[in-house]
Design a protein around this motif. Sequence first.
Motif, PDB file in Angstrom:
ATOM      1  N   UNK A 384       0.807  -1.229   0.000  1.00  0.00           N
ATOM      2  CA  UNK A 384       0.000   0.000   0.000  1.00  0.00           C
ATOM      3  C   UNK A 384       0.839   1.278   0.000  1.00  0.00           C
ATOM      4  N   UNK A 385       2.031   1.210   0.613  1.00  0.00           N
ATOM      5  CA  UNK A 385       2.889   2.401   0.594  1.00  0.00           C
ATOM      6  C   UNK A 385       3.155   2.872  -0.834  1.00  0.00           C
ATOM      7  N   UNK A 386       3.162   1.919  -1.781  1.00  0.00           N
ATOM      8  CA  UNK A 386       3.450   2.282  -3.161  1.00  0.00           C
ATOM      9  C   UNK A 386       2.198   2.697  -3.914  1.00  0.00           C
ATOM     10  N   UNK A 387       1.077   2.042  -3.651  1.00  0.00           N
ATOM     11  CA  UNK A 387      -0.072   2.368  -4.500  1.00  0.00           C
ATOM     12  C   UNK A 387      -1.053   3.359  -3.869  1.00  0.00           C
ATOM     13  N   UNK A 388      -1.085   3.439  -2.515  1.00  0.00           N
ATOM     14  CA  UNK A 388      -2.070   4.358  -1.906  1.00  0.00           C
ATOM     15  C   UNK A 388      -1.794   5.823  -2.295  1.00  0.00           C
TER      16      UNK A 388
END
Length: 593
Positions: A384-388
Amino acid sequence: MSVSEPHPGCDDPSGPASSPSTEAPADAPATSGEPLGLYAQAFEHCHEAIAITDARRCIVAVNRAFTTLTGHAAAAVAGQALLDRVAPRRRPELDASLCTALALNGTWQGELPGRRDDGSDCPLWLSLTEVRDATGTPQHCIAILLDISERKANEARIHYLAHFDALTGLPNRVLLHQRLARATARARRAGWKVAVLFLDLDRFKTVNDSLGHDAGDQLLTEVAGRLRRSVREEDTVARLGGDEFVIVVERLQRDMDVALIADKVLRVVGAPLTIAGHELRVSTSIGISLFPEPSADADALIRNADTAMYHAKQAGRDNFQFFSEDMNARVLARLTIENGLRHALERGEFAIYYQPQVALADARLTGLEALLRWHAADGTVVPPDRFVPIAEESGLIVPIGEWALREACRQARRWRDAGLATVPVALNLSAVQFHRAEIATVLHDALWESGLEPRHIALEVTESTLMDADVAAATLEQLHELGVALAIDDFGTGYSNLGYLKRFPIDRLKIDRSFVRDIVTDPNDAAIVCAVIRLAHTLGLRVVAEGVETVEQLDFLRRQGCDEAQGYLFSPPLPEAAVTALLQDGGFGPQAR
Ligand SMILES: Nc1nc2c(ncn2[C@@H]2O[C@H](COP(=O)(O)O[C@H]3[C@@H](O)[C@H](n4cnc5c(=O)[nH]c(N)nc54)O[C@@H]3COP(=O)(O)O)[C@@H](O)[C@H]2O)c(=O)[nH]1
């Protein structure tokens, strides 16, 4: 009709001086029925300006239209070299090419920078035809002159429209490319650097949408003027369209110099301005590429600066960033993620994992944090750190977050129906979701559809989401009224004004894991954590420590009276089936089987 004797001073070596040939008796009376008179009348009344010269191109006769066009009276120009009278600036160079062309073809035509008697300029088209006698010896020349000022003005206008932006008068993309190509060629020879600054105004759309397009145009024009005044005359300021501008700075010695220029541009653009009666402040994001770079042609320089500008937007706007290949790679990766995200929901690629939260007193389960996982089509699990952040920026977080909320409600209801969990499931609300007016409605609908009581849901928002305290208080109040619990996530990393804490209807503070990590070794982190625990308790809030990984951290937190913890020491985020098994076993506490 105007006739004069040839001027003895005309000195064209190509032919003998002569008076007008008897083939065209310019002084014949203009009587009807007499061919010569008819010719004379035709000459005189012709709309085109005509001059008859001798073989050395000295004027013998001119018609009325010639005088009208050039302002030269017949008597005043008699005997004078034609080019001296109509295009004195070009005479030396024209003489040679004229002689050659006339000798070869007996004719010449071309454009002249004409000059009238009053000194004004008048672009002319000259057709010159030699008249020869039976032996082929040049006797005269007939010069027809056309005023081409209108055509030249149209050409200039077309050129302007093709190379300049109609609104601001700045060079457009076409001219920018030409100038940049020239600038890099010069820099290559001289060993200078050239910088390309790609600017995009921040939130320009808001001005257009709120104050109207005329105001938007005024703003763009004002910014164009400010940019033009921020750099040297020889530098290029271009508008690519919309709110995008490019500055090309030449003759740079050091990379640092462009940073100073970019800084100045930020300040100049950011100064207040009044548009349509409103005082505004606009900011801009600037991306910078530098020549020479490997294979940096004009196109690549602009593209790279554009990429860097995008990076400046990511870094919070109102700043500048330099381009690097690394940055380029990151942007490509982002694009891939964004494109994948667009289809991820309909393809069912999201899943929710749940991370237990436990009471420090007895390791009882106190909550489950719902954390998104994306199983992308290529088989990778994207964290999620990459896509959020990308989903937030593209607005996709709204449907994705809504799906997560509904799914978490449905799952919590299934656990409740199975008699397993009565602890709340905590969902992360991104700032974009939080500031959508419908968030309370979305939550209400998700609860209603799943038939879940609100006490089974908690929402976590970060401090930075709550920066506009008035708006935040109103939204938090609506959510609170629905009956869900509220927590401030990553506490300590964002907004430093603590005054809001007492205004918001919150239940818990979550201490960011960056403070917990070194809690045992770093006295500063230890002091911060202790202070947060005391602050929360004073305000009647519970405290959850995030990222607890070791027994030493746990002991420290316990000694300081921290209420709950979450971290790998207890459990990583787990898929739904694993959580179901954990719940069936009674969690981690005394009730665990
Ligand atoms: N708006 C939304 N944001 C979401 C959602 N789901 C997740 N997120 C946010 O993404 C960030 C990263 O989340 P994730 O990779 O799931 O990381 C979480 C935990 O796995 C991690 N964690 C938990 N314990 C430990 C630990 O002991 N050590 C360690 N190194 N990491 C640990 O922390 C993340 C949970 O953080 P937080 O949310 O601050 O409690 C994260 O910011 C999520 O918020 C979503 O649905 N919507």
